[in-house]
Design an enzyme around this catalytic site. Sequence first.
Site, PDB file in Angstrom:
ATOM      1  CG  PHE A  39     -11.722  -3.873   2.823  1.00 31.66           C
ATOM      2  CD1 PHE A  39     -12.889  -3.883   3.566  1.00 31.66           C
ATOM      3  CD2 PHE A  39     -11.446  -4.965   2.012  1.00 31.66           C
ATOM      4  CE1 PHE A  39     -13.765  -4.961   3.507  1.00 31.66           C
ATOM      5  CE2 PHE A  39     -12.323  -6.041   1.943  1.00 31.66           C
ATOM      6  CZ  PHE A  39     -13.484  -6.038   2.691  1.00 31.66           C
ATOM      7  CG  HIS A  64     -11.341  -6.334   6.699  1.00 36.67           C
ATOM      8  ND1 HIS A  64     -10.465  -6.981   7.531  1.00 36.67           N
ATOM      9  CD2 HIS A  64     -10.896  -6.580   5.441  1.00 36.67           C
ATOM     10  CE1 HIS A  64      -9.556  -7.609   6.809  1.00 36.67           C
ATOM     11  NE2 HIS A  64      -9.789  -7.375   5.538  1.00 36.67           N
ATOM     12  CD  GLU A 116      -1.909  -2.364   1.185  1.00 36.24           C
ATOM     13  OE1 GLU A 116      -0.829  -2.715   1.715  1.00 36.24           O
ATOM     14  OE2 GLU A 116      -2.772  -3.191   0.812  1.00 36.24           O
TER      15      GLU A 116
HETATM   16  C1  LIG Z   1      -2.507  -4.698   4.164  1.00 35.24           C
HETATM   17  C2  LIG Z   1      -3.531  -5.491   3.422  1.00 35.24           C
HETATM   18  N1  LIG Z   1      -3.681  -5.303   2.080  1.00 35.24           N
HETATM   19  C3  LIG Z   1      -4.607  -6.003   1.392  1.00 35.24           C
HETATM   20  C4  LIG Z   1      -5.420  -6.913   2.026  1.00 35.24           C
HETATM   21  C5  LIG Z   1      -6.501  -7.689   1.257  1.00 35.24           C
HETATM   22  N2  LIG Z   1      -6.097  -9.085   1.148  1.00 35.24           N
HETATM   23  C6  LIG Z   1      -6.519 -10.036   2.009  1.00 35.24           C
HETATM   24  S1  LIG Z   1      -5.813 -11.534   1.706  1.00 35.24           S
HETATM   25  C7  LIG Z   1      -4.951 -10.922   0.396  1.00 35.24           C
HETATM   26  C8  LIG Z   1      -4.040 -11.803  -0.381  1.00 35.24           C
HETATM   27  C9  LIG Z   1      -2.942 -12.333   0.459  1.00 35.24           C
HETATM   28  O1  LIG Z   1      -2.187 -13.207  -0.314  1.00 35.24           O
HETATM   29  P1  LIG Z   1      -1.128 -14.132   0.405  1.00 35.24           P
HETATM   30  O2  LIG Z   1      -0.324 -13.283   1.358  1.00 35.24           O
HETATM   31  O3  LIG Z   1      -0.370 -14.866  -0.646  1.00 35.24           O
HETATM   32  O4  LIG Z   1      -1.979 -15.125   1.301  1.00 35.24           O
HETATM   33  P2  LIG Z   1      -2.996 -16.254   0.745  1.00 35.24           P
HETATM   34  O5  LIG Z   1      -4.318 -15.575   0.533  1.00 35.24           O
HETATM   35  O6  LIG Z   1      -2.417 -16.809  -0.510  1.00 35.24           O
HETATM   36  O7  LIG Z   1      -3.078 -17.262   1.847  1.00 35.24           O
HETATM   37  C10 LIG Z   1      -5.195  -9.561   0.221  1.00 35.24           C
HETATM   38  C11 LIG Z   1      -4.605  -8.724  -0.846  1.00 35.24           C
HETATM   39  C12 LIG Z   1      -5.250  -7.073   3.427  1.00 35.24           C
HETATM   40  N3  LIG Z   1      -6.029  -7.924   4.122  1.00 35.24           N
HETATM   41  N4  LIG Z   1      -4.300  -6.359   4.080  1.00 35.24           N
END
Ligand SMILES: Cc1ncc(C[n+]2csc(CCOP(=O)(O)OP(=O)(O)O)c2C)c(N)n1
Lengths: 412, 412, 332, 332
Positions: D85, D128, D62
């Site tokens: 979000f 959230h 971000e």
């Molecule tokens: C700081 C932040 N940015 C974006 C999100 C939205 N988000 C939730 S899960 C996710 C993907 C995460 O991917 P990864 O770290 O590979 O974990 P996986 O879902 O593959 O287990 C995102 C972008 C968040 N929760 N927190």
Amino acid sequence: NGGDPSGAQAAAATAAWAAGGEASARALSGRPTVTVVAAPPLDPDRPAWSESRKPGRGRRRYEVVGANLERPADDDELLALELGAHDRAAVAEWLEAMALIRVFEERAAPLARAGKIPGGMHSAAGQEAVAVGAVRALKPTDIVTSTHRSHHHSLAKGLEPAGIMAELYGKAGGVLGGRAGHLHLADFSIGLFGSNGIVGAGLGIATGAAVGAKLRGRDQVAVGFFGDGGANTGRTWENVNLAAMWELPLIAICENNLYAVETHLTAVVSNVTIADRAAGFGLHAVQVDGQDVVAVHDVVAEARERALGGGGPTFVEARTYRYSGHTVDDPETYREADEVETWRRARDPLVRAARALEAAGALEQGGLDAVLARAEETVAAAIEFAESSPWPDPATAADGVYGIEVNLEGKP
Amino acid sequence: NGGDPSGAQAAAATAAWAAGGEASARALSGRPTVTVVAAPPLDPDRPAWSESRKPGRGRRRYEVVGANLERPADDDELLALELGAHDRAAVAEWLEAMALIRVFEERAAPLARAGKIPGGMHSAAGQEAVAVGAVRALKPTDIVTSTHRSHHHSLAKGLEPAGIMAELYGKAGGVLGGRAGHLHLADFSIGLFGSNGIVGAGLGIATGAAVGAKLRGRDQVAVGFFGDGGANTGRTWENVNLAAMWELPLIAICENNLYAVETHLTAVVSNVTIADRAAGFGLHAVQVDGQDVVAVHDVVAEARERALGGGGPTFVEARTYRYSGHTVDDPETYREADEVETWRRARDPLVRAARALEAAGALEQGGLDAVLARAEETVAAAIEFAESSPWPDPATAADGVYGIEVNLEGKP
Amino acid sequence: MSSRTMTLSQAFAEGVAEEMERDPAVFVVGTDLFIRGGHWAQVKGLGEKFGRERIRDAPISEAAMVSAGVGAALNGMRPIVDLNFVDFVFGAMDEVVNQAAKIRYMWDVPVPLVIRGTAGVAFGAAQHNNQVEAWFAHMPGLFVATPSTPWDAKGLIKSALRGSDPVVFLMHKMQTGLRGEAGGPDDLVPYGRAAIRRSGADVTIVGYSIMASKALEAARRLEAEGIDAEVIDLRTVFPLDLETVVASVRKTGRLVVAGESTRIGGIASEVAAAIQEACFDDLDAPIERVGALHAPIPHSPALFKALIPDVADVERAARTALYREQPTEVPA
Amino acid sequence: MSSRTMTLSQAFAEGVAEEMERDPAVFVVGTDLFIRGGHWAQVKGLGEKFGRERIRDAPISEAAMVSAGVGAALNGMRPIVDLNFVDFVFGAMDEVVNQAAKIRYMWDVPVPLVIRGTAGVAFGAAQHNNQVEAWFAHMPGLFVATPSTPWDAKGLIKSALRGSDPVVFLMHKMQTGLRGEAGGPDDLVPYGRAAIRRSGADVTIVGYSIMASKALEAARRLEAEGIDAEVIDLRTVFPLDLETVVASVRKTGRLVVAGESTRIGGIASEVAAAIQEACFDDLDAPIERVGALHAPIPHSPALFKALIPDVADVERAARTALYREQPTEVPA
Ligand SMILES: Cc1ncc(C[n+]2csc(CCOP(=O)(O)OP(=O)(O)O)c2C)c(N)n1
Ligand SMILES: Cc1ncc(C[n+]2csc(CCOP(=O)(O)OP(=O)(O)O)c2C)c(N)n1
Ligand SMILES: [Mg+2]
Ligand SMILES: [Mg+2]
């Protein structure tokens, strides 16, 4: 077998893995297997800047450019620098530029201590070669972002000493009318996209400027300066990663001057170099002698070519040293005075450039004194200008917060 | 000459430079000189986990542990895993634990789609071996922090399926009374220091818990899980660096399942591996087959020993795969269905463990069915509990914001 | 003056030292702490006394500093994360807001964490003069301390270090050197309890941090005009001690609320909104809010002094509340 | 319904698409945009239309996303940084507050940047469901859009993309699917101009985002009781259109201000503070603030619905302002 002498191979394997193709470095079945991603030594005699190479293919960790990047030992004499094929007149101009920075900082420091420069200042004395070497490798249309230690970058990029000094004073004649101060020098007309009071933030703006340059198809690179301390903020690595991913025309230059305020590098960097961290993000990384204006210039010139050739960003760790305290009223309880003396004697970027020019007959013996004298005149005039410049009109204090008319009072 | 085949030597030189001592790898004077920091291949036959080593001395970039960490090819058959010297009964229990996770996720998913689980959920089906292998290498007093994909870590750490299911439902019988939901499962009494809705934030809490463990002199490590996407947030690298600097008893485990929502790894990691990034921060880094519960266990067990032996933190990149979409109602437009099928056929962590146990005579042929059947019973009971659990009392909604009585209304 | 006279920073450091002696779980994380004792001498002398483990210098990694504090607090420690300028909290905002502030509510465990920052307007230009007390007061799960005296700085940090909730502890740049009496080892100052600095009958002036001091000075000057002002120092902007303000307004019928931050969305607006509701029938005049114009803080003293409220602005607001003067653009 | 009827997200996407066609400098940075079109369909279809360069997926970084936006804006682009979000803005708060918001003031250059986030309370639990509109309204240099209709979502994003200041653009989770009419290519909605959604004589109800919709519903129900409420939708919480509210209160003499966020330190308090001052002699009753209790948002719908204000709370507040009902604890 699992032995993998080539980082390139490992990188290819990674790509293959990610892409789902056959693995080029698949290990024999049956575990355990241990592989290591490594890079072969480069031919030490090959010039660092003459060969074209693909960035960050992982084939090497990072380059080291310069005669000697180690910290000077107590008994070291002045380390020579080589002018290479450079036009002597050009290098002589670089020396003039470095002298202006040195004198500006030395004359401004007491003014800050005397309260003439409100809020004090950070002196870049000792780090002149990084700013001048880097900026002289750029086109005027290229972009530079700076840090809280902003004078050397700003002067090198072409900001007028008088306008800077008046800005430091907080006077109306300052480049930004006294609003910005020494933490926030900027002049977008010359590509100086601001010096930043937040560690690591300037690099972020340079990254964004590089996005703009790329999307607009401009023949332009952005250089973001930050310090060894800045190599510890998350935003620095987010931006380095983004630049690597998007192959942005960014040159990230870490001025490693050994200290973040009073925190020594070894207290915050574990077993590796800062360039090593960068290499881990898959972009081309170089470590350069930051007290050698020619070496810095050549590394940045090559990085610019790489970026504009579509080769992506470059990370440069320039090993340098600040002569002043963190601020000019820093008690400096964290280092020995002779440490500073050793650096001045053995590594001073001005003296090194001057000696090389003298040896090449491009500067008369002791010619540095004349160079410094010219700088003294310029800086004296700048101080004169700042002193005589009026204070900004308090009635303008709230102007220009927004581009449109807005009620700033909270009362209808 | 500048050639430097040994990262150790370069690291030493760095240390010497920073400390002001003589440089061990000082180049001959006269530039240009190009050095590269590199590591020699390790003997592929030496077990990864049997030798004791100093962390992050830079001598190697990172280890790779497992028979085959490449992504399966379309025609791959099931990859065998080796039980090594492990007690068969122990591995059999790991299989039970993995089966519970698999069944929990498969039964919960439709409940989320049906709205029984408000806000949906993230299924960890496919990633069971990472959670179980890692947690089984810990003591109950060790600390685990989890992510938005939290069920496998929580179940592995010992949270009751019924308490989790009711929490997912938002019912009073949930482990946290329905307040936390699937994003925020926690039970401090068993060392589960929370699953986190913010990418990378769980690792930060684990880092802090490791600070506490160290300052209190506890025989305790903290494990922070995060994903490949989490390897892009600045906070992740700030915490990795802090752990390396402070030699914290932290094990940072990156579950690299190839996707962050719909963003493929190759779109955000440039030319290097995630373990490579970690190695750049000077801590010990390992890449392991995350679908091999024994390999994961052994790597984490070794990391725990290292941490408690004062060897500092370890970074583990576990290559794994999620069978479900990002959430259970993800359209999954970003990957082919047969990609999932290939992983299930060639790499399924449950089947691989079961086959190995069968071969070792520790599980009867087809014994996995019985294991899964037992898990079905447990999960059915958990759903039954969640269904019959009452809703929390709305009057309690604002309780426990603070430890003392506070006016939450803003009206005197 | 009493032998207990010291600067606000010394009082803070004394409070921290006393609690560190009392409780081995207390430690400090930040930059430039061990040798220098912090850029405002806020932990001066504690390095030699407690060593590098407990006066812990960190890399410039605000997010990691705060998450280290949160995690350590959850594992039996009582960390103080010293952010230097509070402006650097922006790099750790998730750790403060989504972690520290919400964990007790989500997970039913205490989070005994102090996040200290130097706040308020002085030299340093736009990026080093952010005003965030209203932000944290709006964020459930946090307490916000805004001491204006050495006594309160010591008493409030001691209470924070014995409490079980995260506290954002703000010390004003212009007040870290402010001298005054400090309490002893057992003089704790509670959160959510305002202090009546001066009692008066004509008008109530509420302030916090440096504006509490400026309000007191304004009251002294107003006395010369025959205006008898009551001055209330909120001491903490969360929790807000509205009861003390209500009682005062019932008496005076007039209210001025002064904060140094930009008026729009500031603490003064919250107090005004709550009091107009609670004291509608008691108020003889509109509640006056004293605050800054909605602008960043410039470098030049000639400029920033024109943006932030001073003593004269408080006086003017008091006169306005007493219909002695027409409202002028504040700050003049 | 008119052929121009669409969801709020579709209207936003249409506005973005029109401006991207008009101005090649406009592009979007964020996660899950190109294939999916965003988790709220806020840029659905734009990927195929404008390609990966202009609908640009980024790593989960971000801080880098926002700094990329700021730097690109300074180099001739008009970025929209889509944070998914709005809660994820905390990881980029310095880039928003110390960079985007302050650059024009410090450096006298425009910063044409939009930071879009999905806000408001719904499923997703504590981390959230942060409410940050009051934070950004308190931070000089930022505009804050809080549309409650498809028309405004489109008109406000178009104005933002033609303006030269950073805009935090908040779309409520429960309203991205809200259907209504959207304007044409030239129907821009200005910042700082409230909309009178219903004119009435008895009481003024001010809301924004989802509370503007709930206020309108409350007004309809109050009509049955013979209460004629005027409903004002602020549309942007910075700038605040206080003039429209003042004119209404001069007419009705009674005011209710409704926001979904926690009452303490919320936008409703700012409006109340300003109006009690401007309309002191017009007000026949205390200004009622409708807002949430000072608590994080829990996962269970049974719990979070009890924390946030609903239509009945607005009705109750209106009756209270009319002395038809004793104040009860809000929300009930
Ligand atoms: C700081 C932040 N940015 C974006 C999100 C939205 N988000 C939730 S899960 C996710 C993907 C995460 O991917 P990864 O770290 O590979 O974990 P996986 O879902 O593959 O287990 C995102 C972008 C968040 N929760 N927190
Ligand atoms: C995010 C942030 N944290 C802390 C500071 C306070 N600070 C200003 S300069 C500085 C040291 C920076 O060290 P380095 O990056 O090495 O640059 P140098 O001062 O050596 O030029 C610190 C900690 C800041 N300005 N921003
Ligand atoms: Mg430094
Ligand atoms: Mg993933």
